[in-house]
Structures are given as structure tokens and as C-alpha cells.
Scaffold this active site. Structure first.
Site, PDB file in Angstrom:
ATOM      1  N   HIS A  24       0.846  -1.208   0.000  1.00 52.87           N
ATOM      2  CA  HIS A  24       0.000   0.000   0.000  1.00 52.87           C
ATOM      3  C   HIS A  24       0.880   1.257   0.000  1.00 52.87           C
ATOM      4  CE1 HIS A  24      -3.069  -2.614   2.342  1.00 52.87           C
ATOM      5  NE2 HIS A  24      -3.621  -2.401   1.157  1.00 52.87           N
ATOM      6  N   LYS A  48     -17.252  -6.773   6.876  1.00 47.25           N
ATOM      7  CA  LYS A  48     -15.994  -7.472   7.146  1.00 47.25           C
ATOM      8  C   LYS A  48     -15.749  -7.370   8.645  1.00 47.25           C
ATOM      9  CE  LYS A  48     -13.237  -7.024   2.912  1.00 47.25           C
ATOM     10  NZ  LYS A  48     -12.029  -6.449   2.333  1.00 47.25           N
ATOM     11  N   ARG A  97      -2.136  -5.933  -8.392  1.00 43.44           N
ATOM     12  CA  ARG A  97      -1.007  -6.810  -8.103  1.00 43.44           C
ATOM     13  C   ARG A  97      -0.828  -7.862  -9.173  1.00 43.44           C
ATOM     14  NH1 ARG A  97      -3.234  -7.612  -2.211  1.00 43.44           N
ATOM     15  NH2 ARG A  97      -5.038  -7.100  -3.468  1.00 43.44           N
ATOM     16  N   SER A 135      -2.776  -7.606   2.998  1.00 45.22           N
ATOM     17  CA  SER A 135      -2.995  -7.472   4.447  1.00 45.22           C
ATOM     18  C   SER A 135      -3.322  -8.836   5.046  1.00 45.22           C
ATOM     19  CB  SER A 135      -4.157  -6.514   4.718  1.00 45.22           C
ATOM     20  OG  SER A 135      -3.851  -5.233   4.243  1.00 45.22           O
TER      21      SER A 135
HETATM   22  P1  ADP Z   1      -9.820  -3.697  -0.397  1.00 48.85           P
HETATM   23  O1  ADP Z   1     -10.426  -4.428   0.769  1.00 48.85           O
HETATM   24  O2  ADP Z   1     -10.609  -2.570  -0.927  1.00 48.85           O
HETATM   25  O3  ADP Z   1      -9.255  -4.592  -1.489  1.00 48.85           O
HETATM   26  P2  ADP Z   1      -7.117  -3.373   0.458  1.00 48.85           P
HETATM   27  O4  ADP Z   1      -6.653  -2.644   1.667  1.00 48.85           O
HETATM   28  O5  ADP Z   1      -6.910  -4.844   0.445  1.00 48.85           O
HETATM   29  O6  ADP Z   1      -8.596  -2.962   0.271  1.00 48.85           O
HETATM   30  O7  ADP Z   1      -6.430  -2.755  -0.820  1.00 48.85           O
HETATM   31  C1  ADP Z   1      -6.613  -1.425  -1.208  1.00 48.85           C
HETATM   32  C2  ADP Z   1      -6.006  -1.225  -2.572  1.00 48.85           C
HETATM   33  O8  ADP Z   1      -4.598  -1.444  -2.505  1.00 48.85           O
HETATM   34  C3  ADP Z   1      -6.510  -2.172  -3.654  1.00 48.85           C
HETATM   35  O9  ADP Z   1      -6.535  -1.463  -4.874  1.00 48.85           O
HETATM   36  C4  ADP Z   1      -5.460  -3.243  -3.695  1.00 48.85           C
HETATM   37  O10 ADP Z   1      -5.406  -3.877  -4.971  1.00 48.85           O
HETATM   38  C5  ADP Z   1      -4.209  -2.409  -3.464  1.00 48.85           C
HETATM   39  N1  ADP Z   1      -3.120  -3.209  -2.914  1.00 48.85           N
HETATM   40  C6  ADP Z   1      -3.144  -4.020  -1.841  1.00 48.85           C
HETATM   41  N2  ADP Z   1      -1.944  -4.608  -1.640  1.00 48.85           N
HETATM   42  C7  ADP Z   1      -1.133  -4.154  -2.633  1.00 48.85           C
HETATM   43  C8  ADP Z   1       0.228  -4.408  -3.015  1.00 48.85           C
HETATM   44  N3  ADP Z   1       0.970  -5.292  -2.352  1.00 48.85           N
HETATM   45  N4  ADP Z   1       0.727  -3.754  -4.098  1.00 48.85           N
HETATM   46  C9  ADP Z   1      -0.071  -2.900  -4.782  1.00 48.85           C
HETATM   47  N5  ADP Z   1      -1.347  -2.634  -4.499  1.00 48.85           N
HETATM   48  C10 ADP Z   1      -1.890  -3.242  -3.438  1.00 48.85           C
END
Ligand code: ADP
Length: 171
Positions: A24, A48, A97, A135
Site C-alpha cells: 500500500h 468485514k 497486483r 494485508s
Molecule cells: P480492499 O479491501 O478494498 O481490497 P485493500 O486494503 O486490500 O482494500 O487494498 C486497497 C487497494 O490497494 C486495492 O486497490 C489493492 O489492490 C491495493 N493493494 C493491496 N496490496 C497491494 C500491493 N501489495 N501492491 C499494490 N497494491 C496493493
């Protein structure tokens, strides 16, 4: 020169951030260079069951981004397009990703566009070293006291240590 809010390129990076990872943060740093202001909007999703509360997730993001001047951390529980209208922001930033992210992201972007034709979604591909990082993987490793120092910022590592004082692998 001062720019009026109207002329500023404001983007919103929405997500659960439960907790924020280096993946992130990589997107946040790169997007902060492209846009004048980046609002990191933490979703208060009641369906969630998050490990960290909304306040905790926002505080960890604040600590991890304190060196970036053009970042704001906010929370939201509304439809994203409504939140964006309230904040007068029309660009959504999302990270991609792997191919597996694509279908869900396409669905979200298309839905948001249908709900509001003012909103555009910008996708940023993840830096390869973070392309496997999520996460949920971090939470899973932390539960068993595995090494996470290269996956999350130090404040998140500490917060996870507090959440899991004993390894769930040991009974
Ligand atoms: P959500 O529950 O909306 O998917 P996340 O916190 O999991 O929220 O992710 C928020 C955003 O960050 C999403 O667009 C996700 O694809 C992106 N994201 C999460 N992890 C990574 C990573 N390792 N590299 C790039 N983008 C990421």
C-alpha cells in the site's frame, strides 16, 4: 503559487488497510507524486470483521505517511462515489497486483463509473517485490509470529505484536 482547491488534482485511494502494508505504501508514495493531494480513505466496512478498528487503521496510516506532506487520512462508510462527491474528488487510485485482482477491480471501476460518470479510476501496477503481498497474508504470518519486518512499516509490526502477544501456533 497557491492553487485553488478546484484546480487541484485530488485523488482518493480507498481500501480496508487492515493493516497498511509496504505494498500500500508503495502505491501511496508513487500516487503522491502524480496528484497534488491524495486522500487515503479507510473503509469502515461493517460486513468485514477487521482485525484493527477504523481508528487503529487510520492511526497506523498516519504514522506510516507522516513524512508525506500531501496526504490526508480519512475514514468513510458511504458509497465511494458519494464520499468522493462530498470531498470534491473525482479520481480513484487502485493498485493492481496480479491478474487475479483484475476482474474484481474492473467490476468496481465499471460500477463506480455507472453510478457517477464524473469518477475516473486510475490503476497503478504494484512494484514486483510487493506483488504477492496483502494485508491478509501479513495477518496470517503475524498470527504465528513469523517474520514481517520486510512486509510492513515498524509501527504496524509493533501493533501486530500487541494484537498477537502469543503465537497462535503454540498452545
Ligand atoms: P480492499 O479491501 O478494498 O481490497 P485493500 O486494503 O486490500 O482494500 O487494498 C486497497 C487497494 O490497494 C486495492 O486497490 C489493492 O489492490 C491495493 N493493494 C493491496 N496490496 C497491494 C500491493 N501489495 N501492491 C499494490 N497494491 C496493493
Amino acid at each position: 503559487m497557491e492553487q485553488s482547491v478546484k484546480n487541484m488534482r485530488v485523488a482518493v485511494y480507498p481500501g480496508s488497510f487492515d493493516p497498511v502494508t509496504n505494498g500500500h505504501l508503495d502505491i501511496i508514495h508513487r500516487a503522491a507524486k502524480v496528484f497534488d493531494k491524495l486522500i487515503v480513505a479507510v473503509l469502515n466496512n461493517t460486513s468485514k470483521n477487521p482485525l484493527f478498528s477504523l481508528e487503529e487503521r487510520m492511526e497506523l496510516l498516519r504514522l506510516a505517511t507522516k513524512d508525506l506532506p500531501n496526504i490526508e487520512i480519512d475514514g468513510f462508510r458511504d458509497l465511494l462515489v458519494n464520499y468522493m462527491r462530498d470531498r470534491q474528488a473525482y479520481v480513484v487510485v487502485r493498485g493492481l497486483r496480479a491478474v487475479s485482482d483484475f476482474e474484481y477491480e474492473l467490476q468496481m471501476a465499471s460500477t463506480n463509473r455507472k453510478l457517477s460518470d464524473e469518477v475516473e479510476t486510475f490503476f497503478m501496477t504494484s512494484t514486483p517485490q510487493y506483488s504477492y503481498l496483502s494485508s491478509s497474508i501479513v495477518r496470517e504470518i503475524a498470527k504465528f509470529h513469523g517474520p514481517i519486518s520486510e512486509l510492513v512499516p515498524p509501527e504496524v509490526e509493533e501493533a501486530l505484536r500487541v494484537k498477537y502477544p502469543t503465537s497462535l501456533g503454540k498452545s
